[in-house]
Design a protein around this motif. Structure first.
Motif, PDB file in Angstrom:
ATOM      1  N   ASP A  21      -6.621  42.306 -24.883  1.00 23.78           N
ATOM      2  CA  ASP A  21      -8.078  42.234 -25.003  1.00 23.78           C
ATOM      3  C   ASP A  21      -8.506  41.106 -25.939  1.00 23.78           C
ATOM      4  N   VAL A  22      -7.707  40.869 -26.984  1.00 23.07           N
ATOM      5  CA  VAL A  22      -8.013  39.756 -27.893  1.00 23.07           C
ATOM      6  C   VAL A  22      -7.898  38.428 -27.156  1.00 23.07           C
ATOM      7  N   ASN A  23      -6.805  38.248 -26.404  1.00 18.36           N
ATOM      8  CA  ASN A  23      -6.631  37.015 -25.634  1.00 18.36           C
ATOM      9  C   ASN A  23      -7.780  36.828 -24.650  1.00 18.36           C
ATOM     10  N   GLU A  24      -8.170  37.895 -23.986  1.00 21.20           N
ATOM     11  CA  GLU A  24      -9.236  37.793 -22.984  1.00 21.20           C
ATOM     12  C   GLU A  24     -10.562  37.396 -23.631  1.00 21.20           C
ATOM     13  N   TYR A  25     -10.862  37.963 -24.795  1.00 21.91           N
ATOM     14  CA  TYR A  25     -12.110  37.614 -25.474  1.00 21.91           C
ATOM     15  C   TYR A  25     -12.161  36.103 -25.733  1.00 21.91           C
ATOM     16  N   PHE A  26     -11.087  35.551 -26.276  1.00 23.63           N
ATOM     17  CA  PHE A  26     -11.111  34.128 -26.612  1.00 23.63           C
ATOM     18  C   PHE A  26     -11.086  33.257 -25.367  1.00 23.63           C
ATOM     19  N   TRP A  27     -10.379  33.674 -24.327  1.00 25.36           N
ATOM     20  CA  TRP A  27     -10.395  32.868 -23.102  1.00 25.36           C
ATOM     21  C   TRP A  27     -11.796  32.831 -22.501  1.00 25.36           C
ATOM     22  N   ARG A  28     -12.493  33.942 -22.470  1.00 21.49           N
ATOM     23  CA  ARG A  28     -13.864  33.943 -21.952  1.00 21.49           C
ATOM     24  C   ARG A  28     -14.756  33.018 -22.781  1.00 21.49           C
ATOM     25  N   THR A  29     -14.553  33.036 -24.093  1.00 18.02           N
ATOM     26  CA  THR A  29     -15.373  32.195 -24.970  1.00 18.02           C
ATOM     27  C   THR A  29     -15.095  30.716 -24.728  1.00 18.02           C
ATOM     28  N   PRO A  93      -6.376  17.573 -32.105  1.00 19.11           N
ATOM     29  CA  PRO A  93      -7.465  18.417 -32.605  1.00 19.11           C
ATOM     30  C   PRO A  93      -7.106  19.875 -32.360  1.00 19.11           C
ATOM     31  N   ARG A  94      -7.420  20.763 -33.297  1.00 18.89           N
ATOM     32  CA  ARG A  94      -6.911  22.120 -33.161  1.00 18.89           C
ATOM     33  C   ARG A  94      -7.841  23.137 -33.825  1.00 18.89           C
ATOM     34  N   LEU A  95      -7.746  24.355 -33.311  1.00 15.75           N
ATOM     35  CA  LEU A  95      -8.415  25.508 -33.880  1.00 15.75           C
ATOM     36  C   LEU A  95      -7.436  26.670 -33.905  1.00 15.75           C
ATOM     37  N   VAL A  96      -7.478  27.428 -34.992  1.00 18.47           N
ATOM     38  CA  VAL A  96      -6.634  28.613 -35.129  1.00 18.47           C
ATOM     39  C   VAL A  96      -7.545  29.801 -35.437  1.00 18.47           C
ATOM     40  N   PHE A  97      -7.411  30.856 -34.630  1.00 21.82           N
ATOM     41  CA  PHE A  97      -8.135  32.100 -34.869  1.00 21.82           C
ATOM     42  C   PHE A  97      -7.101  33.151 -35.257  1.00 21.82           C
ATOM     43  N   ALA A  98      -7.098  33.521 -36.533  1.00 15.24           N
ATOM     44  CA  ALA A  98      -6.072  34.415 -37.063  1.00 15.24           C
ATOM     45  C   ALA A  98      -6.697  35.755 -37.441  1.00 15.24           C
ATOM     46  N   GLU A  99      -5.986  36.829 -37.103  1.00 14.06           N
ATOM     47  CA  GLU A  99      -6.466  38.158 -37.435  1.00 14.06           C
ATOM     48  C   GLU A  99      -6.319  38.415 -38.937  1.00 14.06           C
ATOM     49  N   PHE A 116     -10.620  36.718 -37.622  1.00 15.39           N
ATOM     50  CA  PHE A 116     -11.294  37.705 -36.779  1.00 15.39           C
ATOM     51  C   PHE A 116     -10.746  39.095 -37.060  1.00 15.39           C
ATOM     52  N   ASP A 117     -11.544  40.069 -36.708  1.00 18.98           N
ATOM     53  CA  ASP A 117     -11.168  41.478 -36.729  1.00 18.98           C
ATOM     54  C   ASP A 117     -11.275  41.979 -35.300  1.00 18.98           C
ATOM     55  N   ARG A 118     -10.166  42.437 -34.736  1.00 21.01           N
ATOM     56  CA  ARG A 118     -10.162  42.797 -33.316  1.00 21.01           C
ATOM     57  C   ARG A 118     -11.129  43.938 -32.995  1.00 21.01           C
ATOM     58  N   GLU A 119     -11.440  44.773 -33.984  1.00 22.59           N
ATOM     59  CA  GLU A 119     -12.353  45.882 -33.740  1.00 22.59           C
ATOM     60  C   GLU A 119     -13.812  45.447 -33.719  1.00 22.59           C
ATOM     61  N   GLU A 120     -14.084  44.204 -34.112  1.00 26.57           N
ATOM     62  CA  GLU A 120     -15.467  43.759 -34.200  1.00 26.57           C
ATOM     63  C   GLU A 120     -15.703  42.442 -33.462  1.00 26.57           C
ATOM     64  N   LEU A 121     -14.876  42.144 -32.472  1.00 26.49           N
ATOM     65  CA  LEU A 121     -15.006  40.864 -31.781  1.00 26.49           C
ATOM     66  C   LEU A 121     -16.375  40.688 -31.146  1.00 26.49           C
ATOM     67  N   ASP A 122     -16.951  41.774 -30.647  1.00 24.74           N
ATOM     68  CA  ASP A 122     -18.238  41.644 -29.969  1.00 24.74           C
ATOM     69  C   ASP A 122     -19.385  41.348 -30.935  1.00 24.74           C
ATOM     70  N   PHE A 127     -18.365  31.573 -33.747  1.00 22.33           N
ATOM     71  CA  PHE A 127     -17.249  30.808 -33.200  1.00 22.33           C
ATOM     72  C   PHE A 127     -17.713  29.679 -32.277  1.00 22.33           C
ATOM     73  N   ASP A 128     -18.928  29.783 -31.748  1.00 26.11           N
ATOM     74  CA  ASP A 128     -19.376  28.778 -30.785  1.00 26.11           C
ATOM     75  C   ASP A 128     -19.447  27.382 -31.386  1.00 26.11           C
ATOM     76  N   GLU A 129     -19.882  27.283 -32.634  1.00 25.42           N
ATOM     77  CA  GLU A 129     -20.051  25.959 -33.236  1.00 25.42           C
ATOM     78  C   GLU A 129     -18.719  25.229 -33.407  1.00 25.42           C
ATOM     79  N   PRO A 130     -17.677  25.839 -33.994  1.00 27.08           N
ATOM     80  CA  PRO A 130     -16.398  25.112 -34.074  1.00 27.08           C
ATOM     81  C   PRO A 130     -15.810  24.811 -32.696  1.00 27.08           C
ATOM     82  N   ILE A 131     -16.051  25.666 -31.724  1.00 24.44           N
ATOM     83  CA  ILE A 131     -15.538  25.391 -30.373  1.00 24.44           C
ATOM     84  C   ILE A 131     -16.258  24.199 -29.772  1.00 24.44           C
TER      85      ILE A 131
END
Length: 441
Positions: A21-29, A93-99, A116-122, A127-131
């Motif tokens: 679910d964590v991977n899916e959240y970031f892929w959608r973003t 160029p790189r970004l790291v999202f660490a729990e 990030f906190d996996r329980e509060e991803l929504d 995150f949109d600005e660094p992306i």
């Protein structure tokens, strides 16, 4: 960058089902911002040279790093730490999202690191600005992978062992389309060596030879020229402490355990067989998500039961088998196909190796057509598969592509006579996903 083109992004991620679910959240973003994640589906021992080539041909790097509380010291995947190191070396160029709980010192650049906190991803909206910034940084490199096949460099000692095997090495590299050039090791004008090395797609180098300049490997490492590492040895077994630290750093040692990123060899035939296995992997198309649905399909595949598929098809059904093979790779299935995922070394006894591939498979998938029944090899594969099925060692799931009449299948299959090609591919992958998911539970 053209309107429809995605930014080719090296995606370092967890292969654990609990992180799906964590991977899916970031892929959608990231998908919403025009990125296309390139992945390295798990299929046998890692090829560090292939990973380096993939990194080199990516526009940027993204890592999603879940916490692993039971992992000593790293508290996350050591392989992700290793891949991040590749991105740093490649100056991507790189970004790291660490729990929360992952050690900060593993990813020291605070400007590229977000928590990030996996329980509060929504609830995250920052995150949109660094992306968006990463997209602006990376767009100019979106054509990094648009390269013709180039040159392979040879940096090997002039020993009797290499004198014997060198002609075979050259022929093998040329067979896969590479122009082969000797690396000129004249250091009287040191400034010419980096220029020479950077033109190669990769360099084949013996990492233990005292005859090579000691500065060569550090230079290859620092320039981020992909290295296909060889190590010749005499005696019964490779030495246990014979690799420089630059070849196997600490994160890679922890990630791969006993698997060295080196082709240890003493027998020329074994070396050529292993070299071909690597080159066949290099020749595979980059596994980049082309759509949101394709990426979600791959991510949801994570965590199935382990097992292997034997895909049995006739030569005239090449287009369908190619599409099925690509879908299986993107969804992380381990499979064998004589054309699209062939791990049998050239020169091997073909029938014997086919039987071995069938023996280690859990599912046999024949794409049955009139051409299938005309193929002697397909019929042989089916005979072996039925014997293994009778022994309860293999499941047969047939798919019927037309109304041709052949042998009767006692196994429940799927009539695909009226299906379009995309529908056929989707049905096969859905069925196999369901089979391996149920096998795990």
């Amino acid at each position: 960058m053209s309107a429809g083109r995605r930014i080719p992004t090296y995606f370092s991620h967890s292969y654990r089902r609990e992180d799906r679910d964590v991977n899916e959240y970031f892929w959608r973003t990231f998908d919403a911002h025009g990125f296309g994640f390139t992945v390295d589906p798990r299929s046998g021992p890692p090829s560090t040279c292939h990973l380096e080539m993939t990194m080199r041909r990516s526009a940027c790097f993204v890592a999603v790093v879940p916490l692993r509380r039971g992992q000593p010291r790293y508290k996350c995947s050591p392989f992700t730490v290793y891949e991040h190191g590749l991105a740093v070396l490649a100056r991507k160029p790189r970004l790291v999202f660490a729990e929360r709980g992952v050690p900060a010192h593993l990813f020291p650049d605070a400007a590229e690191r977000f928590v990030f906190d996996r329980e509060e991803l929504d609830t995250y909206d920052g995150f949109d600005e660094p992306i968006r910034r990463l997209a602006l940084q990376s767009q100019g490199y979106s054509a990094a992978g648009d390269r013709l096949l180039g040159e392979a460099g040879l940096a090997l000692p002039d020993t009797p062992a290499y004198q014997e095997v060198r002609p075979q090495l050259v022929r093998t590299l040329e067979k896969f389309g590479y122009a082969v050039r000797e690396v000129t090791l004249d250091l009287s004008n040191p400034g010419t060596l980096p220029h020479q090395l950077e033109r190669f797609d990769f360099v084949v180098v013996d990492v233990r030879s005292p005859e090579l300049p000691p500065s060569l490997y550090p230079l290859l490492f620092g320039l981020f020229v992909p290295r296909l590492n060889l190590a010749h040895f005499e005696g019964a077994d490779p030495p246990v402490d014979g690799l420089p630290d630059l070849v196997v750093g600490e994160p890679l040692r922890h990630a791969t355990e006993s698997q060295d990123p080196v082709l240890w060899w003493r027998d020329p035939a074994e070396l050529i067989g292993e070299l071909e296995r690597h080159l066949e992997r290099f020749a595979l198309p980059r596994q980049q998500f082309r759509s949101l649905a394709e990426g979600i399909g791959y991510i949801r595949s994570i965590g199935r039961a382990d097992g292997k598929i034997f895909l049995s098809t006739a030569g005239t059904d090449t287009e369908l088998s190619s599409q099925v093979g690509r879908a299986l790779k993107l969804q992380n299935f381990d499979f064998f196909h004589y054309l699209h995922n062939n791990t049998i070394p050239r020169g091997s006894n073909w029938q014997e190796r086919l039987d071995q591939q069938l023996t280690v498979s859990q599912v046999f998938v024949p794409l049955v057509s009139a051409a299938y029944w005309r193929s002697e090899w397909c019929r042989r594969e089916l005979v072996t598969a039925r014997r293994l099925s009778d022994e309860k060692r293999l499941t047969i799931i047939p798919y019927f592509l037309d109304s041709s009449v052949g042998e009767t299948f006692s196994e429940q299959g799927v009539d695909m006579t009226d299906f379009g090609e995309d529908e056929r591919v989707a049905q096969i992958v859905r069925d196999l996903d369901a089979w391996f998911t149920s096998a795990r539970s």
